[in-house]
Design a protein around this motif. Structure first.
Motif, PDB file in Angstrom:
ATOM      1  N   LEU A  63      41.623  41.333  36.525  1.00  0.00           N
ATOM      2  CA  LEU A  63      41.184  41.186  35.130  1.00  0.00           C
ATOM      3  C   LEU A  63      41.774  42.249  34.200  1.00  0.00           C
ATOM      4  N   GLY A  64      42.538  43.175  34.761  1.00  0.00           N
ATOM      5  CA  GLY A  64      43.024  44.295  33.955  1.00  0.00           C
ATOM      6  C   GLY A  64      41.902  45.235  33.566  1.00  0.00           C
ATOM      7  N   ALA A  65      40.867  45.295  34.400  1.00  0.00           N
ATOM      8  CA  ALA A  65      39.698  46.134  34.108  1.00  0.00           C
ATOM      9  C   ALA A  65      39.738  47.379  34.979  1.00  0.00           C
ATOM     10  N   SER A  66      38.771  48.278  34.761  1.00  0.00           N
ATOM     11  CA  SER A  66      38.629  49.420  35.648  1.00  0.00           C
ATOM     12  C   SER A  66      37.500  49.092  36.626  1.00  0.00           C
ATOM     13  N   GLU A  67      37.604  49.658  37.846  1.00  0.00           N
ATOM     14  CA  GLU A  67      36.620  49.293  38.877  1.00  0.00           C
ATOM     15  C   GLU A  67      35.183  49.632  38.471  1.00  0.00           C
ATOM     16  N   LYS A  68      35.046  50.642  37.614  1.00  0.00           N
ATOM     17  CA  LYS A  68      33.692  51.031  37.175  1.00  0.00           C
ATOM     18  C   LYS A  68      33.050  49.969  36.291  1.00  0.00           C
ATOM     19  N   GLU A  69      33.860  49.038  35.817  1.00  0.00           N
ATOM     20  CA  GLU A  69      33.345  48.024  34.889  1.00  0.00           C
ATOM     21  C   GLU A  69      32.941  46.721  35.587  1.00  0.00           C
ATOM     22  N   ILE A  70      32.994  46.695  36.916  1.00  0.00           N
ATOM     23  CA  ILE A  70      32.671  45.480  37.669  1.00  0.00           C
ATOM     24  C   ILE A  70      31.309  45.617  38.338  1.00  0.00           C
ATOM     25  N   LEU A  71      30.422  44.644  38.079  1.00  0.00           N
ATOM     26  CA  LEU A  71      29.114  44.590  38.744  1.00  0.00           C
ATOM     27  C   LEU A  71      29.098  43.371  39.638  1.00  0.00           C
ATOM     28  N   PHE A  72      28.621  43.510  40.864  1.00  0.00           N
ATOM     29  CA  PHE A  72      28.515  42.336  41.722  1.00  0.00           C
ATOM     30  C   PHE A  72      27.156  41.664  41.534  1.00  0.00           C
ATOM     31  N   THR A  73      27.194  40.322  41.528  1.00  0.00           N
ATOM     32  CA  THR A  73      25.996  39.506  41.319  1.00  0.00           C
ATOM     33  C   THR A  73      25.993  38.381  42.355  1.00  0.00           C
TER      34      THR A  73
END
Ligand SMILES: *Cc1c(COP(=O)(O)O)cnc(C)c1O
Length: 387
Positions: A63-73
């Motif tokens: 996603l071109g994001a940083s890993e800190k910005e991902i929450l698992f659901t």
């Protein structure tokens, strides 16, 4: 005894099989490496935590994001609920107006209906006949008290891709949060949360060759949400509950595979889809495609068949696994609300079929499916009983 032939699977937008490469990565996390990622006192916990961290990098990478910005659901339904309800609760000081689109997935529409019960005001934009909304439509209804705009990246029934970047840019300029349900786009289209000005993005593993029951929410750094589930304060306190380690490992691997395979796969699927579509349109009279054909996912076509009964059509197409957007309620079958929003008349909406192709679809599958559709529709129109 021979096993009955299974229908050709052309319903990848409903769910996908788990890719063998994904399953392979998941398996050890059910057995030897069964640790709780929150156990900080021993090897079992450490290795699970490390596996989750790797998956977070893999999802962020796609996603071109940083890993800190991902929450698992637990999936896109939960991600949508958390994004929308969480924004409502965390930003009530700013207002309670929200904007979305009439053709969103039920996981978004029903969540907004819930917010209305809490006192929110929601504007539902109506798409044009081709399924698209415009950035001007959003501009017209933005208000000083608008908290969040939620527009799906690509529609699950017709594949229409919305002008996400323009809408995102507008929201950023106005200081309004921008959420997108990208469940159908992730793994099919290149997505960059920075270039697209996305603040919140929902995705689900089982739509991209990962397992069911796991998904993620991208939350841009600095965006405040209120947790919708309380407990052990996992996932930075935003989503309590022991992490589904095998599922998360599978989602991570599915994202990694998508990063490398997506561009070639999209070309192959678009060719097969176009072959299916042009063969049906060219040989079956009174057929038309729903949704914009240019701004569309590479793997899907939604076709209306005139002069046939929709329910019977779906029943007779028994050698292909496809879907119509119709919903069975207790009393009756309701035509797709997405097609209705596009102005498709009820009888045609009932007789509309979504063909969605995927990684394991072959040229032979498409040839067989086309022949089957031609035969079924022509027999139905001749009034011949189809066996
Ligand atoms: C499948 C789907 C969902 C729901 O995802 P789950 O992970 O099954 O909860 C939400 N939005 C869209 C667009 C979908 O296609």
């Amino acid at each position: 005894m021979t096993t009955p032939m299974r229908p050709i699977y052309l319903d990848y937008n409903a769910t996908t099989p788990v890719d063998p490469r994904v399953l392979d990565q998941m398996l050890p996390w059910f057995t030897e490496q069964f640790g709780n990622a929150a156990s900080r006192t021993h090897l079992y916990g450490w290795e699970a935590e490390e596996a989750v961290a790797k998956a977070r990098r893999q999802v962020a990478g796609l996603l071109g994001a940083s890993e800190k910005e991902i929450l698992f659901t637990s999936g896109a339904t939960e991600s949508n609920n958390l994004a929308i309800k969480g924004a409502y609760e965390a930003h009530s000081h700013r207002g309670s107006h929200f904007i979305t689109v009439a053709t969103e997935h039920k996981a978004v529409l029903d969540t907004f209906q819930h917010l209305e019960g809490w006192g929110a005001e929601v504007t539902y934009l109506q798409p044009a006949a081709d399924g698209l909304i415009t950035v001007e439509q959003v501009t017209e209804v933005l208000r000083p008290d608008t908290v969040l705009v939620s527009v799906m990246y690509a529609n699950n029934e017709i594949g229409t891709i919305q002008p996400i970047r323009e809408i995102g840019k507008l929201c950023r300029e106005r200081g309004v949060l921008f959420h997108t349900d990208a469940t159908q786009a992730v793994g099919k289209l290149p997505i960059d949360v920075d270039q697209d000005y996305i603040d919140l993005l929902s995705l689900s593993a089982h739509k991209l060759y990962g397992p069911k029951g796991v998904g993620a929410l991208y939350v841009r750094r600095g965006v405040k949400l209120t947790a919708q589930q309380d407990g052990g304060r996992h996932e930075r306190g935003l989503r309590s509950g022991t992490l589904n380690v095998p599922g998360i490992v599978g989602l991570g691997k599915a994202c990694e595979v998508a990063s490398t395979d997506m561009s070639t796969e999209a070309i192959r699927l678009a060719q097969l889809r176009d072959q299916l579509e042009s063969s049906i349109l060219g040989t079956v009279p009174n057929t038309r495609v729903n949704g914009n054909r240019e701004y569309r996912l590479p793997n899907v076509t939604n076709i209306s068949f005139g002069d046939v009964d929709g329910e019977q059509l779906l029943m007779n197409l028994n050698r292909v696994a496809v879907s119509s957007g119709s919903a069975c309620t207790s009393a009756s079958v309701e035509p797709s609300y997405v097609l209705k929003a596009l102005g498709v008349p009820d009888d045609l909406a009932y007789a509309s079929i979504r063909f969605s192709l995927g990684r394991f679809t072959t040229e032979e599958d498409i040839a067989t499916a086309v022949a089957h559709v031609q035969e079924v529709v022509s027999r139905m129109r001749q009034g011949v009983q189809v066996k």
